[in-house]
Design a protein around this motif. Sequence first.
Motif, PDB file in Angstrom:
ATOM      1  N   THR A   8       0.866  -1.178   0.000  1.00  0.00           N
ATOM      2  CA  THR A   8       0.000   0.000   0.000  1.00  0.00           C
ATOM      3  C   THR A   8       0.904   1.229   0.000  1.00  0.00           C
ATOM      4  OG1 THR A   8      -0.117   0.101   2.415  1.00  0.00           O
ATOM      5  CG2 THR A   8      -1.888  -1.104   1.282  1.00  0.00           C
ATOM      6  N   GLY A  59      -8.795   1.989  -8.823  1.00  0.00           N
ATOM      7  CA  GLY A  59      -8.710   1.721  -7.393  1.00  0.00           C
ATOM      8  C   GLY A  59     -10.031   1.302  -6.808  1.00  0.00           C
ATOM      9  N   TRP A  97      -7.328   4.906  -3.279  1.00  0.00           N
ATOM     10  CA  TRP A  97      -6.174   4.038  -3.006  1.00  0.00           C
ATOM     11  C   TRP A  97      -5.818   3.965  -1.531  1.00  0.00           C
ATOM     12  CZ3 TRP A  97      -4.305   0.555  -6.300  1.00  0.00           C
ATOM     13  CH2 TRP A  97      -4.721   0.663  -7.623  1.00  0.00           C
ATOM     14  N   ALA A 102      -8.064  -1.788  -2.707  1.00  0.00           N
ATOM     15  CA  ALA A 102      -7.612  -1.320  -4.016  1.00  0.00           C
ATOM     16  C   ALA A 102      -6.332  -2.019  -4.448  1.00  0.00           C
ATOM     17  CB  ALA A 102      -7.392   0.193  -3.987  1.00  0.00           C
ATOM     18  N   TRP A 103      -5.526  -2.421  -3.478  1.00  0.00           N
ATOM     19  CA  TRP A 103      -4.213  -3.011  -3.747  1.00  0.00           C
ATOM     20  C   TRP A 103      -4.266  -4.529  -3.911  1.00  0.00           C
ATOM     21  CZ3 TRP A 103      -0.054   0.319  -4.256  1.00  0.00           C
ATOM     22  CH2 TRP A 103      -0.307   1.644  -3.896  1.00  0.00           C
ATOM     23  N   GLY A 120      -1.472   0.427  -8.566  1.00  0.00           N
ATOM     24  CA  GLY A 120      -1.128   1.462  -7.599  1.00  0.00           C
ATOM     25  C   GLY A 120       0.262   2.013  -7.824  1.00  0.00           C
TER      26      GLY A 120
END
Length: 200
Positions: A8, A59, A97, A102-103, A120
């Motif tokens: 992240t 995201g 994000w 999202a990751w 990302g």
Amino acid sequence: MDRTTPTTLDLGPQALIVARLAEGVGEDQLDAPTPCPEYAVHNMLGHVVGLATAFRDAGRKDLGVTTDTSPTAAVPDIEPGWRETLPQVLDELAEAWRDPAAWTGQTRAGGVTLPGAVAGAVAADELVIHGWDLARATGQEYEPDAAALRATYEFLLAAAEDPSRGGGIFGPLVPVPDDAPLLDRAVGLSGREPGWKPRG
């Protein structure tokens, strides 16, 4: 997770830096050249609006036209109200994000399906490098967010070392001394000359 894909990363600080650079662009600078030969400043700003929108939706995993359109489909440009739109979408990008989801999993950006963590990293790279483009083109000081810069450098270095890519992903690499500032090294890996300045 390899060095190209941070688990992240808070994109908010770098997004804010880009928003402030855009705010500092004068109306008389919109036609000025940028380090991207095919883009004037107004094209670069339009590109940033588009990429911020696309990576916001990537995201969010809100896939559709914004995430499926190739960035090379057309030369981008600004639209009326861009000074309000750009900081808004940059803020929305950062917020999207900040969600750990999202990751994870898969998403799409630029018409390409890729892992969320890679998307990302690409978003960080876009914000850092195009921030540099805008700063150089308009004579503004530029100090990117340290975490985003590190992620950008690692992403571009890994891409340059990937034999399947045949070099850099944005054009031929520009050699930069190993002891140069990290930003200069990242800029060189992006295919840009760190010493670029507008002519005249």
